[in-house]
Design a protein around this motif. Structure first.
Motif, PDB file in Angstrom:
ATOM      1  N   GLY A   1       0.860  -1.183   0.000  1.00 43.44           N
ATOM      2  CA  GLY A   1       0.000   0.000   0.000  1.00 43.44           C
ATOM      3  C   GLY A   1       0.893   1.228   0.000  1.00 43.44           C
TER       4      GLY A   1
ATOM      5  N   ASP B   1       1.442  -2.308  -4.605  1.00 42.58           N
ATOM      6  CA  ASP B   1       0.196  -1.533  -4.514  1.00 42.58           C
ATOM      7  C   ASP B   1      -0.695  -1.993  -5.663  1.00 42.58           C
TER       8      ASP B   1
ATOM      9  N   LYS C   1      -2.624   1.836  11.779  1.00 42.87           N
ATOM     10  CA  LYS C   1      -3.845   1.918  12.579  1.00 42.87           C
ATOM     11  C   LYS C   1      -5.012   2.257  11.673  1.00 42.87           C
ATOM     12  N   PRO C   2      -6.235   1.977  12.002  1.00 42.32           N
ATOM     13  CA  PRO C   2      -6.639   1.051  13.043  1.00 42.32           C
ATOM     14  C   PRO C   2      -6.240  -0.355  12.612  1.00 42.32           C
TER      15      PRO C   2
HETATM   16  P1  NAD Z   1      -4.251   5.986   0.744  1.00 46.41           P
HETATM   17  O1  NAD Z   1      -5.555   5.821   0.070  1.00 46.41           O
HETATM   18  O2  NAD Z   1      -3.470   7.229   0.524  1.00 46.41           O
HETATM   19  O3  NAD Z   1      -3.282   4.756   0.360  1.00 46.41           O
HETATM   20  C1  NAD Z   1      -3.709   3.429   0.358  1.00 46.41           C
HETATM   21  C2  NAD Z   1      -2.976   2.709  -0.759  1.00 46.41           C
HETATM   22  O4  NAD Z   1      -3.239   1.311  -0.657  1.00 46.41           O
HETATM   23  C3  NAD Z   1      -3.428   3.139  -2.148  1.00 46.41           C
HETATM   24  O5  NAD Z   1      -2.308   3.492  -2.929  1.00 46.41           O
HETATM   25  C4  NAD Z   1      -4.151   1.901  -2.712  1.00 46.41           C
HETATM   26  O6  NAD Z   1      -4.014   1.771  -4.105  1.00 46.41           O
HETATM   27  C5  NAD Z   1      -3.449   0.783  -1.972  1.00 46.41           C
HETATM   28  N1  NAD Z   1      -4.202  -0.448  -1.809  1.00 46.41           N
HETATM   29  C6  NAD Z   1      -5.522  -0.599  -1.564  1.00 46.41           C
HETATM   30  N2  NAD Z   1      -5.823  -1.906  -1.368  1.00 46.41           N
HETATM   31  C7  NAD Z   1      -4.657  -2.585  -1.501  1.00 46.41           C
HETATM   32  C8  NAD Z   1      -4.322  -3.949  -1.410  1.00 46.41           C
HETATM   33  N3  NAD Z   1      -5.232  -4.877  -1.129  1.00 46.41           N
HETATM   34  N4  NAD Z   1      -3.025  -4.303  -1.611  1.00 46.41           N
HETATM   35  C9  NAD Z   1      -2.078  -3.376  -1.909  1.00 46.41           C
HETATM   36  N5  NAD Z   1      -2.350  -2.051  -2.010  1.00 46.41           N
HETATM   37  C10 NAD Z   1      -3.619  -1.663  -1.798  1.00 46.41           C
HETATM   38  O7  NAD Z   1      -4.541   5.770   2.287  1.00 46.41           O
HETATM   39  P2  NAD Z   1      -3.627   6.240   3.490  1.00 46.41           P
HETATM   40  O8  NAD Z   1      -4.079   7.556   3.961  1.00 46.41           O
HETATM   41  O9  NAD Z   1      -2.194   6.074   3.147  1.00 46.41           O
HETATM   42  O10 NAD Z   1      -4.049   5.175   4.615  1.00 46.41           O
HETATM   43  C11 NAD Z   1      -3.537   3.865   4.576  1.00 46.41           C
HETATM   44  C12 NAD Z   1      -3.522   3.307   6.002  1.00 46.41           C
HETATM   45  O11 NAD Z   1      -2.662   4.116   6.801  1.00 46.41           O
HETATM   46  C13 NAD Z   1      -4.886   3.331   6.681  1.00 46.41           C
HETATM   47  O12 NAD Z   1      -5.022   2.207   7.516  1.00 46.41           O
HETATM   48  C14 NAD Z   1      -4.828   4.596   7.525  1.00 46.41           C
HETATM   49  O13 NAD Z   1      -5.667   4.553   8.658  1.00 46.41           O
HETATM   50  C15 NAD Z   1      -3.375   4.629   7.927  1.00 46.41           C
HETATM   51  N6  NAD Z   1      -2.860   5.969   8.226  1.00 46.41           N
HETATM   52  C16 NAD Z   1      -2.168   6.152   9.374  1.00 46.41           C
HETATM   53  C17 NAD Z   1      -1.675   7.396   9.691  1.00 46.41           C
HETATM   54  C18 NAD Z   1      -0.893   7.566  10.971  1.00 46.41           C
HETATM   55  O14 NAD Z   1      -0.559   8.690  11.331  1.00 46.41           O
HETATM   56  N7  NAD Z   1      -0.566   6.505  11.668  1.00 46.41           N
HETATM   57  C19 NAD Z   1      -1.900   8.490   8.850  1.00 46.41           C
HETATM   58  C20 NAD Z   1      -2.595   8.275   7.657  1.00 46.41           C
HETATM   59  C21 NAD Z   1      -3.074   7.002   7.353  1.00 46.41           C
END
Ligand code: NAD
Length: 345
Positions: free
Chosen positions: A10, A37, A96-97
């Motif tokens: 991801g 991804d 998280k979560p």
């Molecule tokens: P995002 O949408 O920016 O990125 C998610 C990525 O995962 C996308 O590029 C998508 O194409 C890819 N994806 C989707 N399903 C997939 C799969 N089955 N296999 C491989 N890739 C896949 O989302 P984000 O904001 O980066 O959030 C991702 C995770 O990170 C979530 O769980 C979110 O809660 C967490 N997060 C945590 C923080 C923190 O501060 N700890 C901050 C932001 C996001």
């Protein structure tokens, strides 16, 4: 000690942040080899940054060179990826979560037990400077015993992105920001939760909550108000904390704010009544000058090592994880209860 090779699953907003900022910050311990991804566009961006591109999760899991994976996909996919990775012999850092609910987490934890591999959840906000200040005030009793904590994050931009709007992907603000604030709170107040009253908001008309308020009472008497909002055009303080001998307020991430503490002096003059609106009040008048003093915030220092350093020490040296899976479970159980209580009214 040998380097741990990582693959990032991801490569979106947070996955790329791990790949280029968080994991490389511990460069003597880790190396990010590549990413997987489902989005070709994200894969191309990763390739452009010099990372190896895996064509499938299977390909990552079969690569014997990869010792650990980072899961940063939407919330509904964490469980399956985590279980497959653990079974393939990889250590896992999961965003998280950790999962959609405690039943899912319990499935993961059963595989952690079965395989003995390390599984740590990235509850990174335990390292936030504002939280570290509050934690020191709480532990050092700088304003006496703290009995009330208000912890808030408030934005005006609605729910961001795409999947965060959808229930099937684990969208909504309770699972997104709520899990951070509740994790901080439950880690801070070392006492069982006695009661929770919550209200999810659906102001924007999405199928998931765009914010919530929870009022939590702990068995040791501490009370907390936890609030997440996404339609707040002006904000309340990030933290408002009352102790028996003072009050602390942190306004925002810039750490502006103040601590006003009681001096405890006996010889202070009584507060003078003030005109308040069309009335007169002594109760709400400011305390006399000698009754209070302004204290400086402590340095926002952690008495524990950074997340990835700890992960390395857990994997290589069997150190104790700072984010423990039983703590993560406690927070998720609370979230389950909040959802259940709100949905059943
Ligand atoms: P995002 O949408 O920016 O990125 C998610 C990525 O995962 C996308 O590029 C998508 O194409 C890819 N994806 C989707 N399903 C997939 C799969 N089955 N296999 C491989 N890739 C896949 O989302 P984000 O904001 O980066 O959030 C991702 C995770 O990170 C979530 O769980 C979110 O809660 C967490 N997060 C945590 C923080 C923190 O501060 N700890 C901050 C932001 C996001």
């Amino acid at each position: 000690m040998s380097i741990i090779n990582f693959a990032v699953i991801g490569y979106g907003g947070m996955g790329s942040y791990h790949a280029h900022n968080l994991i490389p910050a511990e460069s003597t311990r880790f190396h990010v080899v590549g990413t997987y991804d489902i989005s070709g566009e994200r894969q191309q961006i990763s390739k452009g940054k010099g990372l190896h591109i895996y064509e499938s999760l299977d390909e990552v899991l079969k690569d014997g060179n990869i010792e650990a994976i980072l899961i940063a996909t939407p919330n509904d996919s964490h469980k399956e990826i985590a279980i497959r990775a653990l079974r393939a012999g990889k250590h896992v850092v999961c965003e998280k979560p950790v999962a959609m609910n405690t039943d899912e987490l319990d499935e993961i934890l059963a595989v952690v037990k079965e395989t003995g591999n390390v599984f740590m959840v990235h509850q990174n906000r335990r390292w936030d400077p504002d939280f570290l200040i509050i934690r020191q005030l709480y532990q050092n009793k700088t304003i006496g015993d703290i009995f009330q904590i208000e912890t808030r994050v408030q934005g005006a931009n609605g729910i961001p992105g795409d999947w965060r709007h959808l229930e099937k992907h684990g969208g909504g603000m309770l699972l997104d920001w709520g899990v951070h604030l509740l994790d901080q709170l439950l880690w801070l107040v070392d006492s069982p939760v006695q009661s929770v009253h919550s209200d999810l908001s659906y102001i924007l008309g999405d199928e998931v909550d765009d914010g919530f308020m929870s009022y939590i009472t702990f068995e040791n008497g501490v009370r907390a108000l936890v609030e997440v909002g996404t339609t707040n055009y002006t904000k309340l303080p990030r933290w408002y904390v009352k102790g028996l001998e003072g009050t602390a307020k942190i306004n925002d991430w810039d750490l502006s704010g103040e601590i006003i503490a009681a001096t405890g002096r006996k010889d202070v003059a009584a507060p003078t009544p003030i005109q308040a609106g069309v009335g007169l009040t002594k109760t709400m008048a400011p305390p006399s000058e000698e009754a209070t003093e302004k204290l400086a915030f402590p340095e926002p220092k952690a008495d524990f090592v950074p997340f990835y350093q700890n992960f390395y020490e857990v994997v290589r040296e069997g150190a104790e994880p700072i984010v423990k899976n039983e703590e993560v479970r406690k927070v998720l159980k609370l979230i389950d209860d909040i959802f259940e209580s709100c949905h059943k009214g």
